[in-house]
Design a protein around this motif. Structure first.
Motif, short mmCIF file in Angstrom:
data_model
loop_
_atom_site.label_atom_id
_atom_site.label_comp_id
_atom_site.label_asym_id
_atom_site.label_seq_id
_atom_site.Cartn_x
_atom_site.Cartn_y
_atom_site.Cartn_z
N ASP A 1 -1.45 -7.18 -2.39
CA ASP A 1 -0.98 -6.27 -3.51
C ASP A 1 0.45 -6.33 -3.69
O ASP A 1 1.01 -5.74 -4.63
CB ASP A 1 -1.50 -4.58 -3.34
N LYS A 2 1.15 -6.95 -2.90
CA LYS A 2 2.48 -7.31 -2.89
C LYS A 2 3.49 -6.15 -2.85
O LYS A 2 4.29 -6.01 -3.23
CB LYS A 2 2.94 -8.15 -4.17
N SER A 3 2.92 -5.20 -2.06
CA SER A 3 3.39 -4.00 -1.89
C SER A 3 4.45 -4.19 -0.65
O SER A 3 4.52 -4.86 -0.01
CB SER A 3 2.56 -2.78 -1.20
N LYS A 4 5.66 -3.47 -1.12
CA LYS A 4 6.94 -3.24 -0.50
C LYS A 4 6.88 -2.11 0.39
O LYS A 4 7.75 -2.24 1.37
CB LYS A 4 7.94 -3.25 -1.26
N LYS A 5 5.94 -1.46 0.66
CA LYS A 5 5.85 -0.23 1.49
C LYS A 5 5.50 -0.60 2.94
O LYS A 5 4.38 -1.21 3.26
CB LYS A 5 4.79 0.55 0.89
N PRO A 6 6.40 -0.30 3.94
CA PRO A 6 6.15 -0.84 5.19
C PRO A 6 4.90 0.00 6.06
O PRO A 6 4.55 0.96 5.53
CB PRO A 6 7.33 -0.31 6.12
N LEU A 7 4.10 -0.47 6.86
CA LEU A 7 3.05 0.03 7.57
C LEU A 7 1.67 0.30 6.75
O LEU A 7 0.83 0.90 7.44
CB LEU A 7 3.68 1.42 8.44
N ILE A 8 1.60 0.05 5.52
CA ILE A 8 0.60 0.58 4.68
C ILE A 8 -0.29 -0.46 4.16
O ILE A 8 -1.07 -0.45 3.15
CB ILE A 8 1.13 1.54 3.31
N ASP A 9 -0.19 -1.71 4.94
CA ASP A 9 -1.24 -2.88 4.33
C ASP A 9 -2.52 -2.62 3.87
O ASP A 9 -2.84 -2.55 3.05
CB ASP A 9 -0.93 -4.22 5.19
N THR A 10 -3.08 -1.96 5.00
CA THR A 10 -4.62 -1.62 5.14
C THR A 10 -4.89 0.00 5.01
O THR A 10 -6.07 0.18 4.94
CB THR A 10 -5.40 -2.19 6.07
N LYS A 11 -3.91 0.69 5.35
CA LYS A 11 -4.02 2.03 5.38
C LYS A 11 -4.85 2.41 6.75
O LYS A 11 -5.25 3.68 7.00
CB LYS A 11 -4.73 2.72 4.21
N GLU A 12 -5.15 1.50 7.30
CA GLU A 12 -6.00 1.69 8.66
C GLU A 12 -5.40 2.68 9.78
O GLU A 12 -5.69 3.55 10.29
CB GLU A 12 -6.62 0.53 9.26
#
Length: 159
Positions: free
Chosen positions: A135-146
């Motif tokens: 998703d090209k998100s720039k938010k750290p730590l939240i790639d999969t929300k796992e």
């Protein structure tokens, strides 16, 4: 809570009857002191390792520290303390059990840590990390929300 203990003191010309709940209050305090609440990631070994890497950083791997457990608990320390202050009276009066209070505090603490997790923006991600994301998100730590969804609490007796 059990009935107040009745204490009678007799003297030559007097009788004092005292109904005190102090012994029961001390028992509740003792029970509280013998338990602890831990907020963190439990069980899944892979997620525990991932959390530890982000919590403390891994400089040799180029991963900066992004503390969410320690920093989140510290940030919301006053809100967690308020929960204790607002509910301790119910335990003393016998309207709530010690275990219920501990569970409530643990739930609030885990919720606050998750809120802090959602707000982390620094240190920013490397461009290569952003490019690797779907998703090209720039938010750290939240790639999969796992990792965020794995934030839980445990109430257990102190060792």
């Amino acid at each position: 809570m059990s009935k107040p203990r009745k204490r009678v003191i007799r003297g030559a010309n007097y009788v004092i009857e005292d109904e005190s709940r102090i012994p029961q209050v001390f028992e509740k305090i003792k029970e509280l002191r013998h338990h602890e609440i831990t907020v963190g990631i439990f069980g899944n070994e892979e997620l525990v390792k991932k959390a530890a890497i982000h919590e403390y950083g891994a400089p040799k791997a180029g991963i900066p520290e992004r503390s969410f457990l320690r920093a989140g608990t510290l940030k919301y320390k006053s809100a967690i303390s308020k929960e204790i202050r607002d509910n301790i009276g119910d335990v003393v009066e016998g309207a709530t059990s010690v275990q219920d209070l501990l569970e409530k505090i643990g739930s609030v603490a885990a919720e606050k840590v998750a809120m802090y997790f959602d707000k982390i923006k620094e240190p920013a991600l490397l461009p290569v990390t952003i490019a690797r994301r779907k998703d090209k998100s720039k938010k750290p730590l939240i790639d999969t929300k796992e990792l965020r969804d794995a934030i839980k609490y445990e109430v257990k007796p102190k060792k």
